[in-house]
Design a protein around this motif. Sequence first.
Motif, PDB file in Angstrom:
ATOM      1  N   LYS A  31       0.835  -1.205   0.000  1.00 27.15           N
ATOM      2  CA  LYS A  31       0.000   0.000   0.000  1.00 27.15           C
ATOM      3  C   LYS A  31       0.875   1.262   0.000  1.00 27.15           C
ATOM      4  CE  LYS A  31      -3.681   2.345   2.439  1.00 27.15           C
ATOM      5  NZ  LYS A  31      -4.444   2.484   3.652  1.00 27.15           N
ATOM      6  N   GLU A  76       1.234   4.159  -3.069  1.00 30.04           N
ATOM      7  CA  GLU A  76       1.034   5.593  -2.823  1.00 30.04           C
ATOM      8  C   GLU A  76       2.276   6.391  -3.210  1.00 30.04           C
ATOM      9  OE1 GLU A  76      -0.063   5.743   1.299  1.00 30.04           O
ATOM     10  OE2 GLU A  76      -2.075   4.950   0.903  1.00 30.04           O
ATOM     11  N   TYR A  77       3.443   5.865  -2.882  1.00 30.81           N
ATOM     12  CA  TYR A  77       4.698   6.560  -3.204  1.00 30.81           C
ATOM     13  C   TYR A  77       4.890   6.662  -4.715  1.00 30.81           C
ATOM     14  CZ  TYR A  77       9.590   7.956  -2.952  1.00 30.81           C
ATOM     15  OH  TYR A  77      10.776   8.640  -3.093  1.00 30.81           O
TER      16      TYR A  77
END
Length: 113
Positions: free
Chosen positions: A53, A57-58
């Motif tokens: 997750k 996102e990164y």
Amino acid sequence: MPVRPPRVCSCGKVVPSGERCACQIIRDRERKARFDLTRPSARERGYDGKWQKARAEYLIANPICRYCPAPATVVDHIKPHRRDMRLFWSKSNWQPLCTPCHSSIKQARECRL
């Protein structure tokens, strides 16, 4: 342009310049297999659902490879964390890389460490 002469491998076979002997390839494969037997699983090294997750996102926030203009597909740890979870989760230690750069440039640099 001069060409290097063939060399004699430790097993006694003549090997063309720039190539590896079959015995060397087999030895390397066996050495890597022995290492893999002692290596903890990805989950044991911290690459679990929480990591997936955070990684996703990164990569949305940092979509371009640090070394080339290709789309980033890997979140790399700049300094190897060696199971130090503080370093593992430190976003200042992360960088976006494409798979070819991670597999070549980054790995070559880590081999020198």
